[in-house]
Design a protein around this motif. Structure first.
Motif, PDB file in Angstrom:
ATOM      1  N   SER A 104       0.819  -1.211   0.000  1.00  0.00           N
ATOM      2  CA  SER A 104       0.000   0.000   0.000  1.00  0.00           C
ATOM      3  C   SER A 104       0.854   1.262   0.000  1.00  0.00           C
ATOM      4  O   SER A 104       0.672   2.146  -0.835  1.00  0.00           O
ATOM      5  CB  SER A 104      -0.922   0.021   1.230  1.00  0.00           C
ATOM      6  N   GLY A 105       1.778   1.357   0.954  1.00  0.00           N
ATOM      7  CA  GLY A 105       2.649   2.525   1.035  1.00  0.00           C
ATOM      8  C   GLY A 105       2.069   3.694   1.800  1.00  0.00           C
ATOM      9  O   GLY A 105       2.716   4.728   1.956  1.00  0.00           O
ATOM     10  N   ARG A 106       0.828   3.551   2.330  1.00  0.00           N
ATOM     11  CA  ARG A 106       0.205   4.611   3.125  1.00  0.00           C
ATOM     12  C   ARG A 106      -0.455   4.003   4.359  1.00  0.00           C
ATOM     13  O   ARG A 106      -1.054   2.919   4.280  1.00  0.00           O
ATOM     14  CB  ARG A 106      -0.846   5.374   2.307  1.00  0.00           C
ATOM     15  N   VAL A 107      -0.380   4.697   5.486  1.00  0.00           N
ATOM     16  CA  VAL A 107      -0.950   4.186   6.732  1.00  0.00           C
ATOM     17  C   VAL A 107      -2.466   4.349   6.757  1.00  0.00           C
ATOM     18  O   VAL A 107      -3.179   3.492   7.310  1.00  0.00           O
ATOM     19  CB  VAL A 107      -0.311   4.901   7.950  1.00  0.00           C
ATOM     20  N   ALA A 108      -2.988   5.416   6.154  1.00  0.00           N
ATOM     21  CA  ALA A 108      -4.424   5.721   6.228  1.00  0.00           C
ATOM     22  C   ALA A 108      -5.326   4.547   5.821  1.00  0.00           C
ATOM     23  O   ALA A 108      -6.311   4.254   6.520  1.00  0.00           O
ATOM     24  CB  ALA A 108      -4.748   6.959   5.386  1.00  0.00           C
ATOM     25  N   HIS A 182       4.267   3.835  10.677  1.00  0.00           N
ATOM     26  CA  HIS A 182       4.664   4.420   9.390  1.00  0.00           C
ATOM     27  C   HIS A 182       4.826   3.257   8.417  1.00  0.00           C
ATOM     28  O   HIS A 182       5.173   2.142   8.818  1.00  0.00           O
ATOM     29  CB  HIS A 182       6.001   5.160   9.492  1.00  0.00           C
ATOM     30  N   THR A 183       4.606   3.508   7.145  1.00  0.00           N
ATOM     31  CA  THR A 183       4.855   2.452   6.162  1.00  0.00           C
ATOM     32  C   THR A 183       5.533   3.021   4.925  1.00  0.00           C
ATOM     33  O   THR A 183       5.316   4.171   4.556  1.00  0.00           O
ATOM     34  CB  THR A 183       3.551   1.721   5.769  1.00  0.00           C
ATOM     35  N   LYS A 185       6.433   1.974   0.793  1.00  0.00           N
ATOM     36  CA  LYS A 185       5.945   1.095  -0.269  1.00  0.00           C
ATOM     37  C   LYS A 185       7.036   0.141  -0.726  1.00  0.00           C
ATOM     38  O   LYS A 185       8.179   0.539  -0.957  1.00  0.00           O
ATOM     39  CB  LYS A 185       5.453   1.926  -1.456  1.00  0.00           C
TER      40      LYS A 185
END
Length: 404
Positions: A104-108, A182-183, A185
């Motif tokens: 995904s690359g996003r935490v949201a 945090h992530t 991608k």
């Protein structure tokens, strides 16, 4: 000092991991990078290609400051239990950040998915149970249950890193932990890729080159830091092997054939009558891969069967594991290795951490460590006896101190 945790296996440490370490430090501005690392056996039910100490050395030489062992009881489990052990260890160390790789690359999207799942928990569990009763595997049943409940999914939970990432987020939020997720991608490769196509390759493709083709030059050298290559070389020269399942097939086969079906049923992961299928196929299995192909069905995934076989190999019973899986707080923090920064952080946290630090096996040990020691001894069993003794001795010494 603020610490950022990475939940890892480093099997082996490669350029993608190096990218992860650097990005985590950049994103979080952390003073300390802590790797919570699986030991001898891994989450997908496999032996690590080289042992935990050589892998810890790889990490320290590539920028990690502190390497902590994720206990076997959590390391060789489904994503939820794996995440619980790792996240709770980071919390015990007062880590303020967790940085994980994902598709995904996003935490949201992870947080949105968590809220949806929590709001529809009863419906999800009912649908999941219905799917499982139809003979689907858990991953497949879970995927279909989610798709039936949520018309628009914020997160693709079929991707392996997303699955683990969601489990990390769930543990942080369920336990109300003061950890900021945090992530980053995943780039240039997929988790299951078996071919090396560029300098950031999957660990699977690197192991395939090492084990199946016995290659250890050009293609592999382009995908791992030089320090990792050196540790791989040292380990192979010392032990003569790369650890993989076929090394353990004779031990596993002997164990199964000398156990009763009732004894097998007591082992962690042997559920739903699998003991009968295991005993039925054992006389015809000529290799580990062959045995797995005989056992695998739509309901029993490759990963589930491998984890089950690890528990059979290490004789880890349900009675032994059930109370350990219920642990909400880590009873100890086992240090595998550190550099000067990691050592300074540990000293600063010694009175603040919610669990004691340990670095070696001793006389009277917590049940988690008793299981760990047994798994370590089994892990080294394919090695020549003299080398076995040398490698097991590491478990009784202090942690690696990297002075570079």
């Amino acid at each position: 000092m603020e610490a950022c945790g990475l939940i890892v296996e480093y099997n082996p440490f490669h350029n993608g991991h190096l990218y992860h370490v650097k990005k985590a430090r950049q994103i979080t501005k952390a003073d300390v990078i802590i790797a919570i690392m699986s030991g001898s056996f891994l989450q997908r039910g496999e032996p690590a290609i080289i042992d935990k100490y050589y892998r810890a050395q790889m990490a320290l030489q590539a920028g990690v400051d502190l390497v902590i062992e994720l206990p076997y009881a959590f390391a060789v489990q489904n994503s939820e239990l794996f995440a619980r052990g790792a996240v709770q260890l980071l919390h015990a160390l007062n880590g303020k950040h967790l940085c994980f790789g994902s598709e995904s690359g996003r935490v949201a999207p992870f947080e949105k998915h968590y809220k949806q799942m929590k709001q529809n928990k009863t419906q999800y569990q009912h649908t999941l149970k219905n799917m499982l009763s139809r003979g689907q595997s858990f991953p497949s049943a879970s995927k279909h249950a989610v798709e039936m409940i949520f018309p628009e999914l914020p997160l693709d939970i079929t991707k392996p890193n997303n699955i683990l990432g969601f489990s990390y987020i769930k543990e942080i939020l369920d336990s109300n932990l003061p950890i900021q997720p945090h992530t980053i991608k995943r780039i240039k490769n997929n988790y299951h890729d078996v071919q090396i196509t560029n300098s950031i390759a999957s660990a699977t493709s690197i192991r395939t080159k090492l084990i199946k083709q016995n290659e250890k030059h050009d293609a592999i050298l382009s995908t791992i830091p030089h320090s990792s290559y050196k540790q791989l070389t040292y380990y192979k020269e010392k032990t003569g092997i790369w650890h993989h399942w076929e090394n353990y097939f004779p031990y596993l086969h002997y164990k199964v054939t000398t156990m009763s079906t009732n004894d097998l049923a007591q082992i962690e992961g042997v559920d739903e009558g699998l003991e009968y299928r295991i005993k039925k196929t054992a006389p015809f299995a000529v290799s580990f891969d062959d045995w797995m192909k005989q056992l695998k069905t739509k309901r029993y995934t490759w990963t589930r069967l491998q984890r089950m076989f690890v528990h059979i190999l290490t004789h880890t019973t349900k009675q032994e594991m059930n109370p350990l899986k219920e642990l909400k707080k880590m009873p100890y923090i086992r240090i595998l290795g550190m550099n000067a920064i990691g050592q300074t952080y540990l000293n600063s946290q010694r009175n603040a951490c919610i669990a004691p630090f340990i670095s070696r096996y001793s006389g009277k040990m917590h049940p988690l460590l008793t299981v760990e020691e047994r798994a370590s001894r089994i892990y080294y069993s394919p090695l020549p006896r003299k080398v076995q003794k040398q490698m097991i001795y590491q478990e009784f010494r202090g942690p690696i101190i990297d002075k570079n």
